[in-house]
Design a protein around this motif. Structure first.
Motif, mmCIF file in Angstrom:
data_model
loop_
_atom_site.group_PDB
_atom_site.id
_atom_site.type_symbol
_atom_site.label_atom_id
_atom_site.label_comp_id
_atom_site.label_asym_id
_atom_site.label_seq_id
_atom_site.Cartn_x
_atom_site.Cartn_y
_atom_site.Cartn_z
ATOM 1 N N ASP A 63 7.023 9.563 11.859
ATOM 2 C CA ASP A 63 7.209 9.371 13.893
ATOM 3 C C ASP A 63 5.809 8.871 13.904
ATOM 4 O O ASP A 63 5.553 7.946 14.755
ATOM 5 C CB ASP A 63 8.031 10.110 14.813
ATOM 6 C CG ASP A 63 9.731 10.031 14.447
ATOM 7 O OD1 ASP A 63 9.831 9.433 13.886
ATOM 8 O OD2 ASP A 63 10.260 10.376 15.212
ATOM 9 N N ASN A 64 5.329 9.926 13.867
ATOM 10 C CA ASN A 64 3.363 10.019 14.368
ATOM 11 C C ASN A 64 2.267 9.189 12.990
ATOM 12 O O ASN A 64 1.041 9.770 14.157
ATOM 13 C CB ASN A 64 3.076 11.536 15.542
ATOM 14 C CG ASN A 64 4.224 12.082 16.135
ATOM 15 O OD1 ASN A 64 5.267 11.750 16.371
ATOM 16 N ND2 ASN A 64 3.607 11.410 17.557
ATOM 17 N N GLU A 65 3.390 9.182 12.323
ATOM 18 C CA GLU A 65 1.665 9.296 11.497
ATOM 19 C C GLU A 65 1.550 7.395 11.169
ATOM 20 O O GLU A 65 2.690 7.869 10.001
ATOM 21 C CB GLU A 65 2.066 10.006 10.324
ATOM 22 C CG GLU A 65 1.381 11.593 10.949
ATOM 23 C CD GLU A 65 1.715 12.966 10.081
ATOM 24 O OE1 GLU A 65 1.536 13.691 9.510
ATOM 25 O OE2 GLU A 65 2.998 12.567 9.573
ATOM 26 N N LEU A 66 0.334 7.329 9.840
ATOM 27 C CA LEU A 66 0.942 6.581 9.577
ATOM 28 C C LEU A 66 -0.544 6.622 8.535
ATOM 29 O O LEU A 66 -1.644 6.897 8.659
ATOM 30 C CB LEU A 66 -0.196 4.724 10.216
ATOM 31 C CG LEU A 66 -0.046 3.503 10.066
ATOM 32 C CD1 LEU A 66 1.378 3.164 10.178
ATOM 33 C CD2 LEU A 66 -0.935 2.401 11.213
ATOM 34 N N LEU A 67 0.126 6.624 6.899
ATOM 35 C CA LEU A 67 -1.160 5.452 5.893
ATOM 36 C C LEU A 67 -1.541 4.329 6.431
ATOM 37 O O LEU A 67 -0.864 3.995 6.106
ATOM 38 C CB LEU A 67 -0.065 5.939 4.644
ATOM 39 C CG LEU A 67 -0.840 6.079 3.389
ATOM 40 C CD1 LEU A 67 -1.791 7.274 3.609
ATOM 41 C CD2 LEU A 67 -0.149 5.923 2.531
ATOM 42 N N VAL A 68 -3.013 4.654 6.014
ATOM 43 C CA VAL A 68 -3.489 3.230 5.780
ATOM 44 C C VAL A 68 -5.461 3.710 4.914
ATOM 45 O O VAL A 68 -5.272 4.191 4.330
ATOM 46 C CB VAL A 68 -4.631 2.972 7.661
ATOM 47 C CG1 VAL A 68 -3.413 2.998 8.221
ATOM 48 C CG2 VAL A 68 -5.575 4.476 7.778
ATOM 49 N N LYS A 69 -5.686 2.205 4.868
ATOM 50 C CA LYS A 69 -6.810 1.970 3.654
ATOM 51 C C LYS A 69 -7.826 2.220 4.567
ATOM 52 O O LYS A 69 -7.932 1.839 6.017
ATOM 53 C CB LYS A 69 -6.719 0.436 3.514
ATOM 54 C CG LYS A 69 -5.777 0.022 2.757
ATOM 55 C CD LYS A 69 -6.120 -1.179 2.190
ATOM 56 C CE LYS A 69 -4.621 -2.380 1.785
ATOM 57 N NZ LYS A 69 -3.523 -2.535 2.817
ATOM 58 N N LYS A 70 -8.554 3.355 3.721
ATOM 59 C CA LYS A 70 -10.351 3.738 4.526
ATOM 60 C C LYS A 70 -11.059 2.891 4.412
ATOM 61 O O LYS A 70 -11.255 2.007 3.474
ATOM 62 C CB LYS A 70 -10.913 4.950 3.519
ATOM 63 C CG LYS A 70 -11.689 5.151 4.514
ATOM 64 C CD LYS A 70 -12.400 6.415 3.424
ATOM 65 C CE LYS A 70 -13.014 6.774 3.935
ATOM 66 N NZ LYS A 70 -14.186 8.570 3.470
ATOM 67 N N LEU A 71 -11.947 2.278 6.131
ATOM 68 C CA LEU A 71 -12.232 1.076 5.739
ATOM 69 C C LEU A 71 -13.897 2.077 6.442
ATOM 70 O O LEU A 71 -13.581 2.660 7.180
ATOM 71 C CB LEU A 71 -12.128 0.012 7.193
ATOM 72 C CG LEU A 71 -10.773 -0.485 7.111
ATOM 73 C CD1 LEU A 71 -10.427 -1.205 8.069
ATOM 74 C CD2 LEU A 71 -10.467 -1.358 5.318
ATOM 75 N N ILE B 119 -13.587 -8.731 5.608
ATOM 76 C CA ILE B 119 -12.953 -8.219 7.485
ATOM 77 C C ILE B 119 -12.093 -7.467 6.802
ATOM 78 O O ILE B 119 -11.183 -8.971 6.489
ATOM 79 C CB ILE B 119 -13.662 -8.945 8.182
ATOM 80 C CG1 ILE B 119 -14.964 -9.332 8.083
ATOM 81 C CG2 ILE B 119 -13.435 -8.920 8.998
ATOM 82 C CD1 ILE B 119 -16.047 -8.007 9.368
ATOM 83 N N VAL B 120 -11.164 -5.958 7.516
ATOM 84 C CA VAL B 120 -9.390 -5.755 7.690
ATOM 85 C C VAL B 120 -9.684 -5.421 8.965
ATOM 86 O O VAL B 120 -10.507 -4.257 9.701
ATOM 87 C CB VAL B 120 -9.699 -5.516 6.670
ATOM 88 C CG1 VAL B 120 -8.165 -4.887 6.051
ATOM 89 C CG2 VAL B 120 -10.138 -5.590 4.862
ATOM 90 N N LEU B 121 -8.455 -5.419 9.360
ATOM 91 C CA LEU B 121 -8.158 -5.678 10.917
ATOM 92 C C LEU B 121 -7.661 -3.784 10.257
ATOM 93 O O LEU B 121 -6.982 -3.695 9.426
ATOM 94 C CB LEU B 121 -7.403 -6.118 11.626
ATOM 95 C CG LEU B 121 -6.315 -5.332 12.570
ATOM 96 C CD1 LEU B 121 -7.262 -5.868 13.982
ATOM 97 C CD2 LEU B 121 -6.021 -5.867 13.275
ATOM 98 N N GLY B 122 -8.661 -2.965 11.379
ATOM 99 C CA GLY B 122 -8.246 -1.646 11.561
ATOM 100 C C GLY B 122 -7.345 -1.066 12.873
ATOM 101 O O GLY B 122 -7.086 -1.925 13.348
ATOM 102 N N ASP B 123 -7.432 0.374 12.768
ATOM 103 C CA ASP B 123 -7.420 0.564 14.515
ATOM 104 C C ASP B 123 -5.354 0.407 14.890
ATOM 105 O O ASP B 123 -5.084 0.636 13.794
ATOM 106 C CB ASP B 123 -7.961 0.432 15.333
ATOM 107 C CG ASP B 123 -8.489 1.222 16.559
ATOM 108 O OD1 ASP B 123 -8.098 2.906 16.153
ATOM 109 O OD2 ASP B 123 -7.953 1.169 17.707
#
Ligand code: ADP
Ligand code: UDP
Length: 241
Positions: A76-84, A187-191
């Motif tokens: 619910d509260n967590e997202l796995l992302v690529k490290k930028l 360039i990759v969109l983060g946050d």
């Protein structure tokens, strides 16, 4: 994938390292802040609502060819992302006048801005995120000319995609803030994209459905949560269709 150590605790999210060096887990907390952390509250449920909204929006952007850090929503509260490697600037796109723009120049809130305005701010809490321009980026080496041009063009593309998406759910996309990073020098969109980082108004009555509710009335938790939930439920219905 499991969290290992805490990498960074920001004003509304905590970022964790994982067993895989190229991936991070972002925990969307229930904290909400404004005026650079001067106003601060904890609204139960906000983190999971923003994680859901961000997941819908980034999925839509990825489906439309925008490179995002998004991997998977893992709870619910967590997202796995690529490290930028995050770039130290915030890109703001304005379709209508609001917020700091109407403080800076004499213009009425809600006026349509044609063409939409692109602005950049330095991510620096100590200096209250000052407005900057491409010349500052070049001189101080914050972002290269080439990368800044790419960020601007991606921001306008994202605006086209999200204007359509929000219009379909009867919401006006007034303005929003994006953060980008580099992955293999691309360039990759983060946050995140959420009502914490965008102004969203209901088309029917122009009601605000975003953090301005908190900025104006910092103790009104039920109003804020109801508005954020409305955005999440309209997006959810749109994606179920
Ligand atoms: P703040 O730093 O403004 O207080 P947050 O509470 O949102 O903000 O903290 C999240 C932090 O994680 C931000 O500093 C953001 O730049 C950073 N971040 C977001 N996505 C990524 C990513 N994919 N890789 C590395 N850092 C990221
Ligand atoms: N914004 C943000 N983080 C910031 C500053 C702005 O997410 O540190 C978002 C804000 O929510 C709005 C847009 O960027 O959607 C434009 O913000 P503005 O410059 O009007 O500043 P504000 O008055 O919101 O601080």
């Amino acid at each position: 994938m499991k969290k290992t150590s805490e990498l960074y605790r920001g004003k509304s999210k905590t970022v964790y390292c994982t067993e895989e060096k190229d991936f991070l887990i972002i925990h969307f907390r229930d904290d909400i802040s404004a005026n650079n952390g001067l106003k601060f509250q904890n609204f139960a449920g906000k983190g999971s609502i923003n994680n859901a909204i961000n997941h819908f929006v980034m999925t839509k952007l990825q489906d439309n060819g925008i490179k995002c850090h998004l991997e998977n929503k893992i709870s619910d509260n967590e997202l796995l992302v690529k490290k930028l490697i995050m770039l130290p600037i915030e890109c703001v796109l304005r379709n209508r006048a609001a917020g700091s723009l109407i403080k800076r120049i004499d213009i009425k809130e809600g006026i349509v801005l044609n063409p939409p305005i692109f602005e950049i701010f330095l991510k620096n809490d100590m200096k209250n995120d000052p407005m900057i321009n491409h010349s500052y980026c070049e001189t101080f080496g914050w972002v290269s000319k080439k990368h800044l041009i790419t960020m601007k063009s991606i921001t306008y593309k994202i605006n086209d995609i999200l204007n359509k998406l929000f219009n379909d759910i009867s919401i006006i996309l007034v303005d929003f803030k994006l953060e980008f990073g580099l992955l293999n020098n691309e360039i990759v969109l983060g946050d995140e994209f959420s009502p914490d980082t965008a102004r969203l108004w209901d088309i029917k009555n122009m009601d605000k459905l975003d953090k301005d509710l908190f900025r104006k009335n910092p103790t009104n938790s039920s109003g804020v949560i109801q508005a954020y939930e409305l955005v999440a439920s309209r997006l959810s219905n749109y994606f179920i269709k």
